[in-house]
Design a protein around this motif. Structure first.
Motif, PDB file in Angstrom:
ATOM      1  N   ALA A 214       0.834  -1.206   0.000  1.00 64.11           N
ATOM      2  CA  ALA A 214       0.000   0.000   0.000  1.00 64.11           C
ATOM      3  C   ALA A 214       0.869   1.258   0.000  1.00 64.11           C
ATOM      4  O   ALA A 214       0.557   2.239  -0.684  1.00 64.11           O
ATOM      5  CB  ALA A 214      -0.932  -0.003   1.216  1.00 64.11           C
ATOM      6  N   CYS A 215       1.966   1.242   0.756  1.00 61.82           N
ATOM      7  CA  CYS A 215       2.893   2.393   0.756  1.00 61.82           C
ATOM      8  C   CYS A 215       3.506   2.589  -0.622  1.00 61.82           C
ATOM      9  O   CYS A 215       3.647   3.728  -1.088  1.00 61.82           O
ATOM     10  CB  CYS A 215       3.986   2.190   1.798  1.00 61.82           C
ATOM     11  N   GLN A 216       3.885   1.507  -1.257  1.00 57.97           N
ATOM     12  CA  GLN A 216       4.460   1.599  -2.592  1.00 57.97           C
ATOM     13  C   GLN A 216       3.432   2.174  -3.568  1.00 57.97           C
ATOM     14  O   GLN A 216       3.756   3.042  -4.382  1.00 57.97           O
ATOM     15  CB  GLN A 216       4.914   0.222  -3.050  1.00 57.97           C
ATOM     16  N   PHE A 217       2.204   1.705  -3.496  1.00 58.43           N
ATOM     17  CA  PHE A 217       1.148   2.219  -4.365  1.00 58.43           C
ATOM     18  C   PHE A 217       0.923   3.710  -4.126  1.00 58.43           C
ATOM     19  O   PHE A 217       0.797   4.488  -5.071  1.00 58.43           O
ATOM     20  CB  PHE A 217      -0.150   1.448  -4.141  1.00 58.43           C
ATOM     21  N   ALA A 218       0.904   4.112  -2.855  1.00 58.40           N
ATOM     22  CA  ALA A 218       0.711   5.527  -2.529  1.00 58.40           C
ATOM     23  C   ALA A 218       1.864   6.369  -3.078  1.00 58.40           C
ATOM     24  O   ALA A 218       1.646   7.463  -3.601  1.00 58.40           O
ATOM     25  CB  ALA A 218       0.586   5.709  -1.017  1.00 58.40           C
ATOM     26  N   GLY A 219       3.074   5.849  -2.970  1.00 57.56           N
ATOM     27  CA  GLY A 219       4.229   6.561  -3.523  1.00 57.56           C
ATOM     28  C   GLY A 219       4.142   6.703  -5.029  1.00 57.56           C
ATOM     29  O   GLY A 219       4.407   7.777  -5.587  1.00 57.56           O
ATOM     30  N   TYR A 220       3.763   5.635  -5.720  1.00 55.74           N
ATOM     31  CA  TYR A 220       3.602   5.696  -7.174  1.00 55.74           C
ATOM     32  C   TYR A 220       2.508   6.693  -7.558  1.00 55.74           C
ATOM     33  O   TYR A 220       2.667   7.466  -8.503  1.00 55.74           O
ATOM     34  CB  TYR A 220       3.255   4.327  -7.751  1.00 55.74           C
ATOM     35  N   ALA A 221       1.398   6.664  -6.814  1.00 58.24           N
ATOM     36  CA  ALA A 221       0.297   7.581  -7.116  1.00 58.24           C
ATOM     37  C   ALA A 221       0.729   9.028  -6.895  1.00 58.24           C
ATOM     38  O   ALA A 221       0.421   9.909  -7.706  1.00 58.24           O
ATOM     39  CB  ALA A 221      -0.916   7.244  -6.244  1.00 58.24           C
ATOM     40  N   PHE A 222       1.458   9.283  -5.815  1.00 58.89           N
ATOM     41  CA  PHE A 222       1.926  10.635  -5.514  1.00 58.89           C
ATOM     42  C   PHE A 222       2.847  11.137  -6.627  1.00 58.89           C
ATOM     43  O   PHE A 222       2.656  12.240  -7.154  1.00 58.89           O
ATOM     44  CB  PHE A 222       2.651  10.657  -4.166  1.00 58.89           C
ATOM     45  N   TRP A 223       3.856  10.352  -6.972  1.00 61.00           N
ATOM     46  CA  TRP A 223       4.810  10.808  -7.990  1.00 61.00           C
ATOM     47  C   TRP A 223       4.164  10.908  -9.361  1.00 61.00           C
ATOM     48  O   TRP A 223       4.540  11.762 -10.169  1.00 61.00           O
ATOM     49  CB  TRP A 223       6.051   9.920  -8.014  1.00 61.00           C
ATOM     50  N   SER A 224       3.195  10.050  -9.655  1.00 62.79           N
ATOM     51  CA  SER A 224       2.474  10.166 -10.921  1.00 62.79           C
ATOM     52  C   SER A 224       1.708  11.473 -10.990  1.00 62.79           C
ATOM     53  O   SER A 224       1.690  12.143 -12.023  1.00 62.79           O
ATOM     54  CB  SER A 224       1.510   8.993 -11.093  1.00 62.79           C
ATOM     55  N   ALA A 225       1.070  11.851  -9.881  1.00 64.40           N
ATOM     56  CA  ALA A 225       0.330  13.118  -9.843  1.00 64.40           C
ATOM     57  C   ALA A 225       1.281  14.309  -9.993  1.00 64.40           C
ATOM     58  O   ALA A 225       0.990  15.251 -10.741  1.00 64.40           O
ATOM     59  CB  ALA A 225      -0.455  13.228  -8.536  1.00 64.40           C
ATOM     60  N   VAL A 226       2.423  14.260  -9.309  1.00 65.05           N
ATOM     61  CA  VAL A 226       3.397  15.359  -9.405  1.00 65.05           C
ATOM     62  C   VAL A 226       3.919  15.482 -10.829  1.00 65.05           C
ATOM     63  O   VAL A 226       3.955  16.583 -11.409  1.00 65.05           O
ATOM     64  CB  VAL A 226       4.559  15.145  -8.407  1.00 65.05           C
ATOM     65  N   LEU A 227       4.326  14.369 -11.420  1.00 66.86           N
ATOM     66  CA  LEU A 227       4.865  14.406 -12.784  1.00 66.86           C
ATOM     67  C   LEU A 227       3.808  14.800 -13.809  1.00 66.86           C
ATOM     68  O   LEU A 227       4.107  15.502 -14.776  1.00 66.86           O
ATOM     69  CB  LEU A 227       5.491  13.064 -13.134  1.00 66.86           C
ATOM     70  N   SER A 228       2.585  14.381 -13.592  1.00 68.38           N
ATOM     71  CA  SER A 228       1.499  14.779 -14.491  1.00 68.38           C
ATOM     72  C   SER A 228       1.270  16.283 -14.421  1.00 68.38           C
ATOM     73  O   SER A 228       1.082  16.945 -15.454  1.00 68.38           O
ATOM     74  CB  SER A 228       0.219  14.032 -14.123  1.00 68.38           C
ATOM     75  N   LYS A 229       1.293  16.833 -13.212  1.00 68.91           N
ATOM     76  CA  LYS A 229       1.122  18.277 -13.038  1.00 68.91           C
ATOM     77  C   LYS A 229       2.268  19.046 -13.692  1.00 68.91           C
ATOM     78  O   LYS A 229       2.044  20.052 -14.372  1.00 68.91           O
ATOM     79  CB  LYS A 229       1.037  18.606 -11.544  1.00 68.91           C
ATOM     80  N   LEU A 230       3.499  18.567 -13.507  1.00 72.01           N
ATOM     81  CA  LEU A 230       4.649  19.214 -14.135  1.00 72.01           C
ATOM     82  C   LEU A 230       4.557  19.169 -15.656  1.00 72.01           C
ATOM     83  O   LEU A 230       4.877  20.141 -16.339  1.00 72.01           O
ATOM     84  CB  LEU A 230       5.945  18.555 -13.670  1.00 72.01           C
ATOM     85  N   ARG A 231       4.111  18.046 -16.185  1.00 76.79           N
ATOM     86  CA  ARG A 231       3.963  17.921 -17.642  1.00 76.79           C
ATOM     87  C   ARG A 231       2.904  18.887 -18.158  1.00 76.79           C
ATOM     88  O   ARG A 231       3.092  19.547 -19.182  1.00 76.79           O
ATOM     89  CB  ARG A 231       3.588  16.495 -18.011  1.00 76.79           C
ATOM     90  N   THR A 232       1.795  19.008 -17.429  1.00 73.87           N
ATOM     91  CA  THR A 232       0.737  19.931 -17.825  1.00 73.87           C
ATOM     92  C   THR A 232       1.241  21.368 -17.820  1.00 73.87           C
ATOM     93  O   THR A 232       0.976  22.127 -18.757  1.00 73.87           O
ATOM     94  CB  THR A 232      -0.473  19.790 -16.876  1.00 73.87           C
ATOM     95  N   LEU A 233       1.974  21.736 -16.777  1.00 74.36           N
ATOM     96  CA  LEU A 233       2.524  23.092 -16.708  1.00 74.36           C
ATOM     97  C   LEU A 233       3.510  23.349 -17.847  1.00 74.36           C
ATOM     98  O   LEU A 233       3.510  24.424 -18.444  1.00 74.36           O
ATOM     99  CB  LEU A 233       3.210  23.317 -15.357  1.00 74.36           C
ATOM    100  N   ARG A 234       4.334  22.373 -18.157  1.00 75.45           N
ATOM    101  CA  ARG A 234       5.309  22.531 -19.229  1.00 75.45           C
ATOM    102  C   ARG A 234       4.613  22.688 -20.576  1.00 75.45           C
ATOM    103  O   ARG A 234       5.001  23.514 -21.396  1.00 75.45           O
ATOM    104  CB  ARG A 234       6.259  21.340 -19.249  1.00 75.45           C
ATOM    105  N   LEU A 235       3.561  21.915 -20.800  1.00 75.09           N
ATOM    106  CA  LEU A 235       2.820  22.032 -22.056  1.00 75.09           C
ATOM    107  C   LEU A 235       2.123  23.379 -22.174  1.00 75.09           C
ATOM    108  O   LEU A 235       2.072  23.973 -23.255  1.00 75.09           O
ATOM    109  CB  LEU A 235       1.806  20.897 -22.187  1.00 75.09           C
TER     110      LEU A 235
END
Length: 94
Positions: free
Chosen positions: A61-82
């Motif tokens: 569950a911790c691993q899943f939460a970490g993946y979800a967190f970093w996916s959200a951060v990277l998705s937000k960064l990609r959106t801002l860059r675009l």
């Protein structure tokens, strides 16, 4: 044909440029497969042998939460860059 500096393929300090594209692909695919297997083995070692079976679900569950967190951060960064890229393109067209 591209200049040699643009077609250079260096993987872990080894120059693979002399190989054909077929062997470059096979080398990289094998590397991905090998490191995926090693990652899974180490993950199982941590979850079962070190932390014990009673913590395996918690660690998963911790691993899943970490993946979800970093996916959200990277998705937000990609959106801002675009958005920035689109604004720059619009400003250049003015």
């Amino acid at each position: 044909r591209l200049p040699p500096s643009d077609t250079e393929l260096i993987l872990f300090g080894f120059d693979l440029s002399h190989l054909s594209s077929k062997y470059q692909f096979l080398t990289c695919a094998f590397g991905v497969f090998f490191f995926t297997i090693m990652y899974g083995y180490l993950q199982e070692t941590i979850q079962i042998q070190i932390a014990g079976r009673k913590f395996a679900l918690f660690l998963g569950a911790c691993q899943f939460a970490g993946y979800a967190f970093w996916s959200a951060v990277l998705s937000k960064l990609r959106t801002l860059r675009l958005k920035r890229k689109k604004q720059v393109m619009m400003n250049q067209n003015l």
